[in-house]
Write an enzyme that holds these catalytic residues in place. Sequence first.
Site, PDB file in Angstrom:
ATOM      1  N   LYS A 214     -14.841   8.438   4.615  1.00 42.97           N
ATOM      2  CA  LYS A 214     -15.259   7.056   4.380  1.00 42.97           C
ATOM      3  C   LYS A 214     -16.783   6.977   4.420  1.00 42.97           C
ATOM      4  CE  LYS A 214     -14.124   2.444   6.266  1.00 42.97           C
ATOM      5  NZ  LYS A 214     -13.393   1.777   7.378  1.00 42.97           N
TER       6      LYS A 214
ATOM      7  N   SER B 125     -10.051  -1.460   6.173  1.00 40.70           N
ATOM      8  CA  SER B 125     -11.245  -1.228   5.382  1.00 40.70           C
ATOM      9  C   SER B 125     -11.389   0.206   4.874  1.00 40.70           C
ATOM     10  CB  SER B 125     -12.483  -1.580   6.215  1.00 40.70           C
ATOM     11  OG  SER B 125     -12.605  -0.721   7.352  1.00 40.70           O
TER      12      SER B 125
ATOM     13  N   SER C  61      -7.931  -0.925  10.121  1.00 37.03           N
ATOM     14  CA  SER C  61      -8.589  -0.341   8.948  1.00 37.03           C
ATOM     15  C   SER C  61      -8.134   1.052   8.573  1.00 37.03           C
ATOM     16  CB  SER C  61     -10.109  -0.343   9.157  1.00 37.03           C
ATOM     17  OG  SER C  61     -10.602  -1.656   9.165  1.00 37.03           O
TER      18      SER C  61
END
Length: 532
Positions: free
Chosen positions: A137, A212, A236
């Site tokens: 990420k 997320s 997330s």
Amino acid sequence: MEKETAAGISSWRDVAKTAQELRDASISRVQPSVPDVPSGLPKDVTDIPNALLSTDEAFITQTSPEDLVLSLASGKLSCGTVVNAFLRRAGLAQKLTNCITELLSEEALTRAKYLDGYYHEHKRPIGPLHGLPISVKEHIGMKGKGLNAGFVSWWDHQGEDDANVLKILWHAGCVFYARTTQPQTLMHLETDNNLYGITVNPFNCDLTSGGSSGGEGALLGLRGSCLGIGSDIGGSVRSPSANCGLYGLRPTSYRIPTDGWSGTMLSEEQILAVIGPLSTSLGGIKLFMKTVLTAKPWLIEPSCIPIPWRDHESHLPISRNKKLRIAVLWSDGIVKPHPPITRALTEVVTKLRNIPEIEVTTWQPYNHDEAWEIIATLYFADGGEEETEAIEASGEPWRPLSKFIIQENPHVRHLSIEEAWYWTSRREQYRRAYAKLWNATATSMGPNGELEGMIDVILAPVGPGAAPPLDQSRYWGYTSQWNLLDYPALVFPVSRVDPDVDHVEEGYVPLNERDEFNYRLCELTATDERRV
């Protein structure tokens, strides 16, 4: 109003254009080149990569991480071959779901070449992750790489060093090859920002991949990665894992090192974000956790708890005399899960009841509405000031779910020191009350007064429904509950929505406005075969 933004570029749109051009250029450098995807695609694009890649590439990229490391460690597969296969599939994943911020082809292939040379010389792997491609990420820092955390005004920020967790994995022999998308503010259960746009679900591109860590979710869902690194403060890691049919773990805080990542309010301690893995297999989750904890991260990041990895065989021994006790949370009493979620829970429970060494019971929800009030108040103790400043510094527009979680959230306000103490105290009171409920499930007491026979695991929905339409992920309660309690939480895939079986409950009377909103989502998506 347009403002001067990163690196003196005059418009946030210009920054976004530059960011996307650099991403596309990184994909264009993959060789052989990433195939173009056909027009007129179906909503479910998960079969497209296999049709466009070679047979060997398709096989490699669909292999589990634990099997890949065995093939790499034995020399059956070369690191270069494996890494290039994942680079090409990740490039396809970007074209299908918009999940990539950057491919690191030059660095990854240089690393793979070094590892292959090491194996040739020493006749052994360099470490337990020798040659394994891992995606990351974007806001988890890499030295000299961009570190924008979803904000246009932060686009020119760069990592000063590799994040500690990346250093550990690198020393274990892995290869970082792809960086993935995240939402504006990092505080969505979806993935969309003004730099790269919207990341969609590979099983239905009209729906969200989650967030997320939704870039990771979409990438792994298309098998453009087999093991990825995300972060979690309210769901997330778990939301994209559930939406995209993956395994995902939200560890307890202070287990995995976090130094070196980017985001707002990094020093707040009321509700802690954690780093966790997403994988195409349960073995991949275990591999990640064992590798990181075996490296004793508490020696480089003193806040980490010095507890080694414990496998379930030694930590939770079961027998006919000592059963594994599982409690099922069917609903949190606020928002009722959609029919496919309840069906999936029922299928799992039915199988568990057939195992003699397992006892299944029901877990009653305890004041989950109070839990949301506490965590939603503590998320933005500065009243959302840092998030607002980061968004408005570039003049970029607020994304719908940024507005929802900050501007439209009735619990967001600037807390005084005394108010922060009060709400932190409320957090601890709630944790004690929940622990008391858990302890009350004990069936006996040991010789030293220790409780025995308590519930071992709570089995619960990841969310109130399967992947929702874009901008509709507005109920956090099924995931944020465990962030407030700071419990570890593992997601695993069970099924898919079956339109012939999972019918909308006719005549249902919603419990409240949030439940009504969720019920309407069920009506909108009743015919979609989503992951559960």
